[in-house]
Design an enzyme around this catalytic site. Structure first.
Site, mmCIF file in Angstrom:
data_model
loop_
_atom_site.group_PDB
_atom_site.id
_atom_site.type_symbol
_atom_site.label_atom_id
_atom_site.label_comp_id
_atom_site.label_asym_id
_atom_site.label_seq_id
_atom_site.Cartn_x
_atom_site.Cartn_y
_atom_site.Cartn_z
ATOM 1 N N LYS A 77 0.858 -1.186 0.000
ATOM 2 C CA LYS A 77 0.000 0.000 0.000
ATOM 3 C C LYS A 77 0.893 1.234 0.000
ATOM 4 C CE LYS A 77 -3.994 1.819 2.616
ATOM 5 N NZ LYS A 77 -4.878 1.568 3.765
ATOM 6 N N SER A 152 -9.730 1.479 2.703
ATOM 7 C CA SER A 152 -8.848 2.240 1.848
ATOM 8 C C SER A 152 -7.778 1.418 1.127
ATOM 9 C CB SER A 152 -8.156 3.322 2.669
ATOM 10 O OG SER A 152 -7.339 2.739 3.669
ATOM 11 N N SER A 176 -9.978 -0.846 6.909
ATOM 12 C CA SER A 176 -9.343 -0.608 5.613
ATOM 13 C C SER A 176 -8.567 -1.775 5.015
ATOM 14 C CB SER A 176 -8.419 0.611 5.695
ATOM 15 O OG SER A 176 -9.180 1.789 5.567
#
Lengths: 494, 121
Positions: A77, A152, A176
């Protein structure tokens, strides 16, 4: 040819039946096939991946084995700092930022021999539930490109689901990791707060943030967590003691396990009928497999969403104060320091981040601090007490991971509160600091994945994985995304 | 084809109506908050954000009605106490001064450079 799991690939590499270069090429081929449709990555490090793969094959040939992930491609990420590789957190304010250091988790992955495929897309600073808040455009769901991948960590979930990486890391502040894993039909784990170092994770809400794995199988998640989870002197909130090895109880089944179902979670009003049906079907299957199931009451949990949306913005407003145009990132000039800072921040932050910074600043401001932030931190204690009471009756709690399957792009962007509801079932674990995992268990009527959440008390990862792996086996869900070589992925976007 | 499952667990969970806490009205001086947050926003943006923040705050502020007398705040989810180390310079982070300065938009020698912090008379 399908992409192997991390555990399978690690074994095959050591048997010599595949090479790391072969794996890397396979991953890059997938990226060439579907990335234009998905936009899961912000940066793909093709050269670094190929060079690393060649080195790994050389090492295997010479009998050197530096760690369990030697030669395995992993996606990160883009809120995890990577030395000499651009890291933006999905924000214009960090566009072009090349960190001078690796996050601790990245360092540990490299030490275990992992190869970095690239940096994955996310909601700006990890604030969002659909990856639509990225300053660099949204990611799409590989099961249906008309749908969001969740967020996310939507980029990591989509990349792993579509076989563009064997595994990935995400971060989970209110769901997330688990919610995008649920929407993309993969395994996603939020470990106990403090068991994985946050050094080098671009902070959103420091008392809630936790890094964890996104993979195709529970065994892969265990392997990644074994590599990244350890005390770290660079993170003073990291848990300094030994804990039971997270994979210690894999394969022990469900015999004698007491499984709690809470009406506030399992039967929450917003849960879609298909999700609810699949969830209760799995609870019944667990019962048949030897588990005892019982209903528990979590009266304060209903207020979790409200407490979360005071605590997270408050901490975000404090953390994001560092983006001021002075030391790194975007600067928009002004006549005074304050004007330069205010212009840089207004220009660099997107709407959701701006909204949360304003909310948090208000909740912490003089005269309101106690009534808003202070009260939320007390409600947080009530929720922890609820869970502690429940865990006197049961060993694990289960719920759907997300009330709904993947929704359409644009569906919730104009309604922040509807978007926030995506996390209603995942937030309690963050507020309590407990571990929780998503396991894909089936498809809804639109062929979109449904996720099942297993929650456990703090530091009980071994128990959580024992149950998660039993659920995985009972579900027998095939995590392979439907792909037609002549039409690509399903959905309207080509 | 999707099948509706008639499993023994379905329906066994007691559906509860959510507790409806009284709504709270919140006054927010958004221009003041934006100044505190160092955000140079247009009048139009202030209007939009002000409305959205008020709506969200009125929703979440309902937790003010919960009785938390005698309840302490959560600071860390695990029973951890402060951790100390010797106050010594370490190179553990691996960051050198030049590495850090290289990231800055404007520098002068070993310093970050910014526009004037104080207005001149």
């Amino acid at each position: 040819m399908s992409i192997p799991s991390i555990v399978e690939a690690a074994r095959a590499l050591r048997e010599g039946s595949i090479t790391s270069v072969g794996l890397a090429r396979q991953v890059l081929y997938r990226i060439a096939m579907v990335e234009a449709q998905l936009h899961a990555f912000l940066t793909v490090d093709t050269d670094g991946l190929m060079a690393g793969a060649e080195e790994a094959d050389q090492a295997f040939a010479e009998g050197r084995d530096i760690g369990p992930l030697q030669g395995i491609p992993i996606a990160l990420k883009d809120n995890l700092t990577t030395r000499n590789l651009e890291t933006t957190a999905g924000s214009k304010i960090l566009s072009g930022y090349v960190p001078p250091y690796d996050a601790t988790v990245v360092k540990r992955l490299r030490q275990a021999g992992a190869l970095i495929v690239g940096k994955t897309n996310l909601d700006e600073f990890a604030m969002g539930s659909s990856t639509e808040n990225s300053a660099f455009g949204p990611t799409r769901n590989p099961w249906n490109t008309d749908r969001v991948p969740g967020g996310s960590s939507g980029g990591s979930a989509a990349a792993v689901a579509a076989g563009m990486s064997l595994g990935g890391l995400g971060s989970d502040t209110g769901g997330s990791i688990r919610q995008p894993a649920s929407l993309c039909g993969v395994v996603g784990v939020k470990p106990t707060y403090g068991t994985v170092s946050r050094y080098g994770l671009i902070a959103f809400a420091s008392s809630l943030d936790q890094i964890g794995p996104i993979t195709h199988t529970v065994a892969d998640a265990v392997l990644l967590l074994e590599v990244i989870g350890a005390p770290d002197p660079l993170d003073s909130t990291s848990y300094p003691h030994e804990m039971e090895p997270v994979g210690a109880r894999l394969g022990r089944g469900l015999e004698g396990i007491r499984v709690g179902v809470a009406s506030q979670l399992g039967g929450a009003e917003a849960v879609e009928p298909d999700v609810e049906a699949a969830f209760f079907q799995m609870v019944s299957a667990m019962e048949r497999a030897g588990a005892t199931t019982l209903e528990v009451d979590l009266p304060s949990t209903e207020q979790g969403l409200s407490a979360y949306y005071l605590i997270a913005p408050a901490e975000c407003s404090a953390n994001l104060a560092r983006f001021d145009g002075v030391r790194y990132g975007l600067r928009v000039n002004g006549d005074t320091t304050e004007q330069m800072m205010s212009r840089s921040r207004a220009d660099g932050f997107g709407p959701e981040v701006t909204r949360r910074v304003l909310l948090g600043t208000f909740a912490l401001s003089a005269g309101y601090h106690e009534a808003f932030y202070g009260q939320a931190q007390k409600v947080r204690t009530l929720i922890r007490e609820d869970l502690a009471r429940a865990y006197r009756q049961c060993d694990v709690l289960v719920s759907p991971t997300s009330p709904t399957t993947a929704f359409r792009l644009g569906d919730r962007t104009d309604n922040p509160l509807a978007m926030y509801m995506s996390d209603v079932l995942t937030i309690p674990s963050n507020l309590a600091g407990h571990p929780a995992a998503n396991i894909p268990i089936g498809l809804d009527r639109h062929d979109l994945p449904i996720g099942f959440q297993v929650m456990a008390p703090a530091l009980e990862e071994a128990l959580m994985f024992q149950v998660a792996s039993a659920v995985e086996e009972l579900a027998g869900f095939d995590t392979t995304v439907p792909f037609d070589p002549s039409h690509g992925l399903r959905g309207g976007v080509r | 084809m999707w099948t509706v499952f008639c499993e023994p667990w379905a329906g066994r969970v007691t559906k509860q109506t959510p507790v409806n806490l009284p709504s709270v009205s919140v006054e927010i001086d958004i221009a003041h908050v934006a100044r505190l947050a160092r955000l140079d926003l247009s009048e139009e943006d202030l209007d939009t954000y002000g409305r959205q923040c008020q709506e969200l705050l009125e929703h979440v502020a309902r937790i003010q009605a919960i009785d938390t007398t005698g309840i302490s705040s959560t600071s860390h989810p695990l029973p951890l106490t402060n951790r100390f180390r010797e106050d010594e310079v370490t190179t553990e982070s691996g960051l050198g001064r030049q590495d850090v300065l290289d990231q800055a938009p404007d520098t002068e020698g070993p310093y970050f450079r910014v526009p004037p912090a104080l207005e001149e008379d």
